[in-house]
Design an enzyme around this catalytic site. Structure first.
Site, mmCIF file in Angstrom:
data_model
loop_
_atom_site.group_PDB
_atom_site.id
_atom_site.type_symbol
_atom_site.label_atom_id
_atom_site.label_comp_id
_atom_site.label_asym_id
_atom_site.label_seq_id
_atom_site.Cartn_x
_atom_site.Cartn_y
_atom_site.Cartn_z
ATOM 1 C CG ASP A 621 56.139 -8.415 86.746
ATOM 2 O OD1 ASP A 621 57.244 -7.968 87.086
ATOM 3 O OD2 ASP A 621 56.015 -9.482 86.116
ATOM 4 C CD GLU A 811 61.133 -10.470 82.349
ATOM 5 O OE1 GLU A 811 60.206 -9.738 81.967
ATOM 6 O OE2 GLU A 811 61.741 -10.268 83.412
#
Length: 1006
Positions: A621, A811
């Site tokens: 990520d 997020e």
């Protein structure tokens, strides 16, 4: 995956030219300076669109203070612009010219200068010009910098030729990327980060006389010219001027083939000469230099032939073009060979540096120069959320990515880039693309075909812009609605998540990978491995996040049953890449404590690759290895040894490339591990057909945002609507009714699309093309009155529809407790109270997770969970007006209060507002018959289960569910909710007889 919008950052502006120290303006013919700012009060402190000076920053603490201060030592006049700053992220100030007035013309001047009161702090200050576009906030940004390494006042001069184009962040607009100077909108300064200090500035003015080298430049039509061996490359050299005026002085271009890896006389015929563009030559005039290559019979890797250009009378190209003689005659280039053999051949030829490059992924806007693609043999680029070309069109995306791919052709083996993007609900970075409901809405459809079709449309639109790789789907099993990524999940039940993994075939095609070469398929990414949906509230240590990127504490049995199960299905479906989670995994009872997933070799190497048999590659990520404890070398070593194959290092690609190579050389990462990683990456590139067709196939671009694609999104939006309550049959609406519509989310395409739409966090308002819920209702109904805040009179209406809910986030920014909660805003609550107090009403909740309705539920006649339906509000209107029935079911449990969280199907204690699987229908007839009907359905379910008939089993259990729901009505109790929710899980796992038995128990408990 975490993405930051690429904002102004001093750390990104590398390689910029320093200011010159000013002396007297040179040249007797130089004109008098032209004042821009004297800071005597002639320019106010004001925000756009008015002319003025204003501050900005990454948070409320980062904008500097500003004042016009009287100083005896002011270099010009009596006052100076001064202020203080203490910046942690980014911050600075801007002078924008008035948007309502014409832009300024600075093309007659040589440059810009000003006085700066040096603090000798050794810090860089970035100076930016705003050129072209509609206004100062929709212009190109051109930048340079100076280092404050002196004390006291100094006049600094910057020739306009010193400014470079900002590739890492351009706000909006399709502009020409030429510093034209004829449409200037102001300037900006970015102050240093990490130092508490003050500054003073005075006397901004234009100086000097522009010379032709400022407004005339020589360009080539490309930087790289790949050519088959034995053929000729034509390098087009063009003279261009600001404003397209003819040149008034001659421009000469001397050219010569020199250097490179090609051998003069053997690989190519050398050329040398000079081109002249006489005075009066029109802007855009071109000449061509031809470089002929020579053929031999040997197979060879690619060879470069730079063409050195020396320009007089104009600005030279930023770099010399190079002809590249294509690699040829080598086994890895033979498309008829099996992929495994092609990979083995290519790998055997590569150096460590080339292998390290394949394992490196950079953000496209962070490239210091496009030439770094070849210099570092980069294997991949990505666009983070909001990192888009200008203009943000399909054509511009394809052109941008083709430009990057062209650079990869200048490497020895011409290994193409694999470009990735987060297309998590359609091609969501692209304005005008078809935006699907977020995954939570797809899960609510309970329809695997909808997931497949959504993936299919997404893949087609993404690949048509030149992108072969999608960082989707998210296979997280969300277990706590307070998580800011809840909407990225299909639901709280792993069986539901698995049933929606048909999206992988929609994206990739056949599990074998044979369809990946098609121009409507992309490589998919299963993320975030593993258990990111199980992070414990309060466990996050990332900034102000409360749950995202935290710690998942589970038994090994729970890990296997809940969080790992969807990944085995993804591997079986042939998913090409897997992305680990930022979160940490703490398996209870193993005494190891929390382990960052990017460092968890037991899970990545042991479970994913070895036990599950995953043969794709693992991509990290965004900057995630930086969160592993230890120094940077340790982060690289640990993550790669744990099984990561490609590392997303958006800004640190140079450091990563060097560090990875050093770690291998030192023996701390084995050559075998590197070869495994690179083999996995190359395998997917070969499967995608990138070696044969590296450039964009835009033949499908006309379908982007097409009626056909939007019809798929409309159907998905309609099926995702979950009818939670419908007292008195308020829904469906009738066309004959006068409908009063209110609420913050009724007419806002940005809010109904949610986060990850055009930008990382998404935003409210008209951010892309589509139909709002209000617009859909107006097309579907006859008489609709709209008042966002319900301030318009309510008299004379038959029914009200109030559309409320959340504004976009993504997020951890969306974590509850991080500036977010699960309750309506005061304005939404007031709108519900007013409308529902005046008439029968339906409330639609547009959100990425359940909202706590609380004491307002009794006043609401009909309640709908609309989730985040995307750009097709028509789909919502379709079910509101009965064009199609409500069929959606809750993909997660709807709680009564935050104190119940986390609450999930299967919990021992389970007393929700609405249970998992709940979803009323507006079908004209609902099954009846009570217990006798349930007995008959139980028998039929057992037969279907024994026969393995999924279609029959689902239909039987659905009949039983609708029958039970009708009796339960709004008297949902813990005794009825638990078996009801359990039944839906059993249905998804093929246990139809047990599902009917649980529904019968729920029926009896009412």
């Amino acid at each position: 995956m975490r993405r930051t919008a690429l904002l102004v950052s001093a750390t990104l502006l590398t390689g910029l030219l320093p200011f010159a120290v000013a002396g007297p303006a040179s040249g007797a013919d130089d004109p008098a300076p032209v004042p821009v700012d004297n800071f005597e009060g002639e320019i106010p402190f004001a925000n756009p669109p008015a002319e003025g000076i204003f501050t900005w920053g990454s948070d409320t603490d980062d904008p500097p203070t500003l004042e016009l201060a009287a100083r005896d030592d002011a270099p010009q006049g009596e006052k100076v612009l001064s202020g203080t700053y203490d910046i942690s992220g980014y911050g600075g100030f801007t002078h924008d010219f008035a948007f309502a007035e014409p832009a300024h013309d600075w093309s007659a001047s040589k440059g810009i200068r000003f006085w700066w009161d040096g603090r000798n702090n050794g810090k860089k200050v970035n100076f930016e010009l705003k050129d072209g576009g509609a206004n100062g906030e929709a212009s190109e940004l051109w930048t340079t910098s100076f280092t404050d390494d002196w004390t006291g006042w100094k006049q600094l001069e910057i020739p306009f030729t010193d400014f470079t184009y900002r590739t890492d962040y351009q706000p909006v607009g399709g502009i020409d990327q030429v510093l034209g100077l004829t449409e200037m909108w102001g300037y900006a300064l970015t102050l240093p980060v990490g130092v508490q200090d003050q500054f003073a500035m005075d006397g901004v003015e234009l100086y000097g006389k522009a010379d032709q080298s400022l407004r005339a430049n020589v360009v080539t039509d490309a930087a790289v010219y790949p050519v088959e061996e034995g053929r000729s490359a034509a390098v087009k050299i063009t003279v261009a001027t600001t404003g397209s005026a003819p040149i008034d002085e001659p421009v000469t271009v001397a050219y010569e083939t020199a250097g490179g890896t090609g051998e003069s006389g053997k690989d190519y015929t050398p050329v040398k000469g000079e081109l002249t563009f006489p005075a009066g030559t029109a802007s855009g005039t071109s000449r061509t230099v031809t470089v002929a290559t020579l053929r031999d019979k040997a197979g060879e890797n690619a060879e470069t032939v730079p063409l050195k250009l020396t320009v007089t009378g104009a600005k030279a190209p930023a770099e010399n073009p190079q002809v590249v003689i294509d690699a040829h005659g080598l086994p890895y280039l033979d498309a008829k060979l099996p992929v495994k053999k092609r990979v083995a051949d290519l790998l055997s030829r590569m150096s460590l540096a080339e292998k390290a490059g394949q394992m490196t992924q950079a953000e496209r806007g962070a490239l210091t120069t496009p030439g770094d693609i070849a210099a570092y043999d980069l294997g991949s680029l990505l666009s983070g959320g909001g990192s888009t070309p200008t203009p943000n069109t399909p054509e511009a995306w394809a052109k941008m990515i083709d430009g990057f791919q062209l650079r990869s052709q200048a490497t020895r083996f011409q290994i193409p880039l694999i470009y990735g993007v987060d297309a998590v609900h359609g091609h969501n970075n692209l304005v005008g693309a078809t935006i699907m409901p977020h995954n939570i809405g797809i899960g609510a459809t309970r329809d695997p075909q909808v997931a497949y079709e959504a993936g299919k449309v997404t893949a087609a639109e993404v690949r048509a812009t030149g992108i072969p790789w999608d960082f989707a789907p998210c296979l997280c099993v969300t277990r706590d609605e307070r998580w800011g990524r809840t909407y990225e999940s299909f639901g709280e039940d792993p069986a539901l998540v698995e049933s929606m993994e048909t999206v992988i075939q929609g994206l990739q095609g056949a599990p074998s990978g044979k369809d990946l070469k098609r121009n409507d398929k992309v490589l998919a990414t299963a993320k975030h491995f593993v258990a990111d949906g199980g992070t414990e509230y309060g466990s996050s240590t990332t900034g102000t996040y409360t749950i995202d990127q935290g710690i998942t504490k589970v038994t090994r049995q729970e890990l296997e049953a809940v969080h790992l199960a969807p990944y085995q299905d993804a591997v079986d479906r042939g998913v090409g890449t897997v992305m680990p989670s930022y979160s940490s995994l703490d398996i209870l009872g193993d005494s190891e404590g929390p382990v960052k997933m990017h460092a968890d070799a037991a899970m990545i190497n042991g479970v994913l690759k070895d036990r599950m048999g995953f043969d794709g590659f693992v991509i990290s990520d965004w900057q995630a290895i930086d969160q592993i404890p230890g120094d940077y070398a340790s982060d690289v070593r640990t993550s790669v040894n744990a099984g990561l194959d490609m590392i997303m290092v958006p800004y640190a690609y140079k450091d990563f490339h060097k560090t990875l190579s050093d770690e291998v050389t030192a023996g701390r990462i084995s050559g075998k591990r590197i070869d495994d990683a690179v083999s996995r990456i190359l395998t997917q590139k070969f499967k995608l057909g990138l070696f044969e067709k590296p450039y964009a196939d835009t033949s499908g671009a006309s379908a982007i945002g097409s009626a056909k694609h939007r019809a798929v999104a409309r159907e998905a939006a309609a099926e995702s609507q979950v009818l939670l309550k419908n007292a008195g049959g308020v829904l469906p609406l009738k066309k004959s009714q006068k409908v009063y519509v209110a609420g913050s989310n009724a007419d806002d395409i940005g809010n109904q699309a949610g986060g990850w739409t055009i930008t990382w966090q998404g935003s409210s308002g008209k951010i892309t093309d589509g139909t709002t819920i209000l617009e859909g209702m107006r097309k579907a109904g006859s008489a609709v009155t709209y008042s966002k805040d319900a301030s318009a009179p309510t008299d004379g209406h038959d029914v009200g529809v109030v559309v409320v809910g959340e504004t976009p986030y993504a997020e951890g920014i969306g974590d509850v407790g991080n500036g977010n909660d699960l309750v309506f805003s005061a304005a939404d609550r007031a709108a519900v109270d007013k409308v529902c107090g005046a008439m029968k009403c339906a409330v639609l909740i547009v959100s990425g997770r359940p909202q706590l309705v609380g004491d307002q539920l009794g006043d609401i006649d009909a309640l709908v969970a609309s989730w985040l339906p995307g750009t097709e509000g028509d789909g919502v209107a379709d079910v509101l007006y009965g064009k199609r029935a409500f069929t959606g079911q809750l993909p997660l449990t709807w709680p009564k209060s935050e104190a119940q969280l986390p609450i999930n199907v299967g919990d021992a204690s389970y007393d929700p507002q609405f249970p998992y699987g709940w979803g009323l229908t507006t079908l004209t007839s609902v099954p009846g018959g009570g217990t006798s009907a349930l007995k008959a359905l139980a028998v039929a379910a057992a037969v279907a289960e024994k026969a393995g008939s999924e279609t029959a089993g689902r239909a039987i259990v659905t009949k039983a569910r609708l029958l039970v729901q009708q009796k339960m009505g709004q008297t949902i109790t813990a005794a009825s909710a638990k078996p009801f929710a359990d039944a839906d899980h059993l249905l998804l796992t093929g246990r139809y007889a047990q599902a009917v038995a649980k529904l019968t128990a729920a029926y009896r408990a009412v």
